[in-house]
Design a protein around this motif. Structure first.
Motif, PDB file in Angstrom:
ATOM      1  N   LEU A   1      39.041  62.940  36.117  1.00 42.28           N
ATOM      2  CA  LEU A   1      39.373  61.571  36.515  1.00 42.28           C
ATOM      3  C   LEU A   1      40.866  61.303  36.388  1.00 42.28           C
ATOM      4  CD1 LEU A   1      36.396  59.597  34.933  1.00 42.28           C
ATOM      5  CD2 LEU A   1      36.862  59.884  37.379  1.00 42.28           C
ATOM      6  N   LEU A   2      41.461  61.821  35.323  1.00 41.48           N
ATOM      7  CA  LEU A   2      42.901  61.629  35.135  1.00 41.48           C
ATOM      8  C   LEU A   2      43.703  62.400  36.180  1.00 41.48           C
ATOM      9  CD1 LEU A   2      43.182  61.862  31.230  1.00 41.48           C
ATOM     10  CD2 LEU A   2      43.288  59.795  32.659  1.00 41.48           C
ATOM     11  N   ILE A   3      43.294  63.634  36.454  1.00 36.46           N
ATOM     12  CA  ILE A   3      44.009  64.455  37.430  1.00 36.46           C
ATOM     13  C   ILE A   3      43.932  63.841  38.822  1.00 36.46           C
ATOM     14  CG2 ILE A   3      44.067  66.721  38.551  1.00 36.46           C
ATOM     15  CD1 ILE A   3      43.002  67.886  35.907  1.00 36.46           C
ATOM     16  N   MET A   4      42.796  63.217  39.126  1.00 33.30           N
ATOM     17  CA  MET A   4      42.635  62.608  40.453  1.00 33.30           C
ATOM     18  C   MET A   4      43.602  61.454  40.691  1.00 33.30           C
ATOM     19  SD  MET A   4      38.456  62.648  40.882  1.00 33.30           S
ATOM     20  CE  MET A   4      38.524  61.475  42.254  1.00 33.30           C
ATOM     21  N   ARG A   5      44.181  60.933  39.644  1.00 32.94           N
ATOM     22  CA  ARG A   5      45.140  59.835  39.786  1.00 32.94           C
ATOM     23  C   ARG A   5      46.525  60.333  40.183  1.00 32.94           C
ATOM     24  NH1 ARG A   5      43.112  55.221  37.014  1.00 32.94           N
ATOM     25  NH2 ARG A   5      45.221  54.411  36.745  1.00 32.94           N
ATOM     26  N   LEU A   6      46.729  61.650  40.102  1.00 32.23           N
ATOM     27  CA  LEU A   6      48.031  62.209  40.449  1.00 32.23           C
ATOM     28  C   LEU A   6      48.203  62.253  41.967  1.00 32.23           C
ATOM     29  CD1 LEU A   6      48.137  65.219  37.932  1.00 32.23           C
ATOM     30  CD2 LEU A   6      49.202  62.961  37.681  1.00 32.23           C
ATOM     31  N   PRO A   7      49.398  62.005  42.447  1.00 27.09           N
ATOM     32  CA  PRO A   7      49.648  62.016  43.902  1.00 27.09           C
ATOM     33  C   PRO A   7      49.836  63.428  44.445  1.00 27.09           C
ATOM     34  CG  PRO A   7      51.657  61.451  42.745  1.00 27.09           C
ATOM     35  CD  PRO A   7      50.604  61.587  41.683  1.00 27.09           C
ATOM     36  N   LEU A   8      48.785  64.235  44.350  1.00 28.34           N
ATOM     37  CA  LEU A   8      48.871  65.626  44.779  1.00 28.34           C
ATOM     38  C   LEU A   8      48.299  65.785  46.188  1.00 28.34           C
ATOM     39  CD1 LEU A   8      47.622  67.412  41.524  1.00 28.34           C
ATOM     40  CD2 LEU A   8      49.989  67.091  42.276  1.00 28.34           C
ATOM     41  N   PRO A   9      48.923  66.630  47.026  1.00 25.00           N
ATOM     42  CA  PRO A   9      48.375  66.877  48.375  1.00 25.00           C
ATOM     43  C   PRO A   9      46.946  67.411  48.337  1.00 25.00           C
ATOM     44  CG  PRO A   9      50.587  67.789  48.156  1.00 25.00           C
ATOM     45  CD  PRO A   9      50.168  67.364  46.782  1.00 25.00           C
ATOM     46  N   PHE A  10      46.588  68.066  47.250  1.00 21.09           N
ATOM     47  CA  PHE A  10      45.246  68.625  47.078  1.00 21.09           C
ATOM     48  C   PHE A  10      44.181  67.564  47.318  1.00 21.09           C
ATOM     49  CE2 PHE A  10      41.581  69.658  44.461  1.00 21.09           C
ATOM     50  CZ  PHE A  10      41.376  71.012  44.691  1.00 21.09           C
ATOM     51  N   PHE A  11      44.404  66.361  46.801  1.00 17.23           N
ATOM     52  CA  PHE A  11      43.375  65.316  46.863  1.00 17.23           C
ATOM     53  C   PHE A  11      43.356  64.574  48.197  1.00 17.23           C
ATOM     54  CE2 PHE A  11      44.207  65.768  42.258  1.00 17.23           C
ATOM     55  CZ  PHE A  11      42.931  66.181  41.887  1.00 17.23           C
TER      56      PHE A  11
ATOM     57  N   THR B   1      33.815  62.798  47.608  1.00 18.54           N
ATOM     58  CA  THR B   1      33.577  64.224  47.414  1.00 18.54           C
ATOM     59  C   THR B   1      34.036  64.666  46.031  1.00 18.54           C
ATOM     60  OG1 THR B   1      33.806  64.695  49.783  1.00 18.54           O
ATOM     61  CG2 THR B   1      34.121  66.542  48.265  1.00 18.54           C
ATOM     62  N   PHE B   2      35.194  64.180  45.608  1.00 18.31           N
ATOM     63  CA  PHE B   2      35.715  64.563  44.291  1.00 18.31           C
ATOM     64  C   PHE B   2      34.897  63.940  43.157  1.00 18.31           C
ATOM     65  CE2 PHE B   2      39.634  65.323  46.823  1.00 18.31           C
ATOM     66  CZ  PHE B   2      39.773  66.667  46.530  1.00 18.31           C
ATOM     67  N   TYR B   3      34.408  62.719  43.348  1.00 14.90           N
ATOM     68  CA  TYR B   3      33.558  62.110  42.320  1.00 14.90           C
ATOM     69  C   TYR B   3      32.250  62.901  42.165  1.00 14.90           C
ATOM     70  CZ  TYR B   3      36.577  57.980  42.088  1.00 14.90           C
ATOM     71  OH  TYR B   3      37.642  57.137  41.909  1.00 14.90           O
ATOM     72  N   LEU B   4      31.698  63.337  43.273  1.00 15.31           N
ATOM     73  CA  LEU B   4      30.491  64.163  43.203  1.00 15.31           C
ATOM     74  C   LEU B   4      30.798  65.504  42.538  1.00 15.31           C
ATOM     75  CD1 LEU B   4      28.966  63.396  46.718  1.00 15.31           C
ATOM     76  CD2 LEU B   4      27.912  62.888  44.504  1.00 15.31           C
ATOM     77  N   SER B   5      32.006  66.014  42.747  1.00 16.09           N
ATOM     78  CA  SER B   5      32.414  67.252  42.079  1.00 16.09           C
ATOM     79  C   SER B   5      32.362  67.091  40.566  1.00 16.09           C
ATOM     80  CB  SER B   5      33.826  67.654  42.506  1.00 16.09           C
ATOM     81  OG  SER B   5      33.898  67.931  43.879  1.00 16.09           O
TER      82      SER B   5
END
Length: 457
Positions: free
Chosen positions: A115-125, A132-136
């Protein structure tokens, strides 16, 4: 009961390659892996036709996020639990309860970190939807526990139910994929939901087998046991992380710099070839209980299985290379024909890795998991170096070359380590014998009889 630093072992005669119940165990395990491979490829075919390269790429990114989270935070506890069951250092209840507690704690940490990593402005997300990421994240405990429970069945040498559990998980994922992605058109999110639910189903099925067949019960938690499992897991942690990075490095780097379609193309090429390593895994599941209970690790048997695995996978990979274009067109559709050159490159690496893959049980079963960690870690470094040097020049083929280079380095170091620990020379390890062909023919004939019995009975 807490595991001691010295694992008790059953005396055994060495020098031979007799498997005892091995042929039957191999037949069950091999049948399970073949069924798993067929179901996996059927699922991958559905995903390719339903999602196309771009949607398949988004699903690959979501799966990569899930897998890396659980591997980084699990610390190898699942592999340790399996080892302690196979070596009879812990009872099934002790191993399952203590390992499940470690998995639960690790999963909570992994999901929080995710959850913390998903807050980063990375092109990956940007390569997949937030759903999709929440289901992950939700899939982390299920994947970790399902893998632990099914492999524990193999550690118990219950290969019949091991086969059932693997087939049931693969079949449920295929059916749910057809419903969520094909019928309801939920896209990558539906594919991820199908995976999450199939993992949960595998956990419930395996837990039911443990409860009703083996009398699984709650036992008092002991810190010493938790620490022993964790300590062993940490020692093979680098190998597990490195193995996944080796397989996923191309997809991971592409997720930052490539389009969803390019990610999807490489993901399908990788799955089409590297999943053939499920077949050497058949030998691994049969070897681990035997190696863990033998003072010498049954070195001759391990070497024989390495040779047999190389022949088996080599034949399949040769057929894949010869018919690659037709197979891709039929299984995945014309939009994926660009992956054919990638398959050619990856097939070389997978062939190199196929025989060395069975050396892992020897390292783990003789209490030397660090050897595998070092070998796989070195392969990972080579993989990343080749990606960094070649990706700007070659594009997608660089990811395939990096993975092939990794397999070459990892396999070479594993053979060197196995030779030194076992006392067998390279000539003794690689010299084919009549018994090798007998083992291979016995395995294939046993599986053929089982298939014929099922079809006719």
């Amino acid at each position: 009961m807490s595991p001691s630093s010295t694992v008790p072992r059953e005396p055994t005669q060495t020098g031979g390659v007799a498997l005892g119940k091995g042929p039957a165990d191999l037949a069950f395990s091999f049948s399970a892996k073949v069924a798993q491979l067929v179901l996996l490829m059927a699922t991958q075919s559905c995903l390719a036709w339903f999602l196309g390269p771009a949607g398949r790429g988004s699903f690959a990114v979501g799966m990569l996020f899930l897998t890396l989270l659980y591997l980084f935070f699990l610390l190898g506890a699942d592999a340790a639990g399996r080892y302690f069951v196979a070596s009879k250092t812990l009872s099934l209840s002790e191993a399952i309860v203590h390992t499940s507690v470690l998995i639960a704690v690790s999963s909570v940490l992994a999901m929080g970190a995710g959850l913390l990593i998903m807050r980063l402005p990375l092109p990956f997300f940007a390569k997949a939807s937030r759903e999709t990421f929440y289901l992950s994240l939700l899939g982390v405990p299920g994947q970790a526990t399902a893998g632990c429970f099914t492999l524990t069945l193999a550690a118990l040498r219950d290969f019949k139910w091991f086969a059932v559990a693997l087939a049931a998980q693969g079949a449920s994922q295929l059916v749910l994929t057809l419903v969520f992605v094909g019928l309801l058109a939920w896209g990558p999110e539906g594919a991820m939901l199908a995976f999450v639910l199939s993992s949960a189903f595998a956990v419930l099925l395996s837990a039911g087998i443990f409860r009703h067949k083996y009398g699984l019960r709650w036992v008092k938690l002991e810190f010493a046991t938790l620490w022993s499992i964790l300590h062993y897991g940490i020692r093979c942690y680098l190998a597990r992380i490195s193995i996944q990075i080796n397989v996923s490095a191309g997809t991971l780097i592409l997720a930052f710099f490539a389009t969803e379609s390019e990610i999807g193309l490489f993901a399908v090429a990788s799955v089409s070839t590297t999943r053939i390593l499920l077949l050497p895994d058949t030998l691994i599941q049969v070897l681990i209980p035997r190696v863990a209970q033998d003072a010498t690790g049954r070195r001759v048997l391990v070497a024989q299985c390495a040779r047999v695995a190389g022949v088996l996978c080599g034949g399949i990979l040769l057929l894949l290379v010869v018919f690659a274009r037709s197979a891709v067109r039929i299984l995945f559709g014309p939009s994926f024909l660009e992956i054919v050159p990638l398959i050619y490159i990856l097939a070389v690496g997978v062939f190199i890795r196929s025989s060395s893959a069975v050396l892992g049980p020897y390292m783990m079963g003789t209490n030397h998991p660090g050897v595998e960690s070092a070998a796989v870690g070195a392969g990972t470094a080579v993989n990343l170096l080749l990606l960094w040097l070649l990706l700007p020049v070659l594009g997608l083929p660089a990811a395939a070359i990096g993975l092939a280079g990794n397999h070459l380095v990892t396999s070479s170091l594993l053979y060197i380590g196995f030779s030194r620990l076992s006392g067998l020379s390279f000539g003794e390890i690689w010299r084919f014998r009549r018994s090798d062909w007998e083992m291979l023919s016995t395995l294939l004939l046993s599986v053929a009889r089982k298939v014929r019995t099922r079809l006719l009975g």
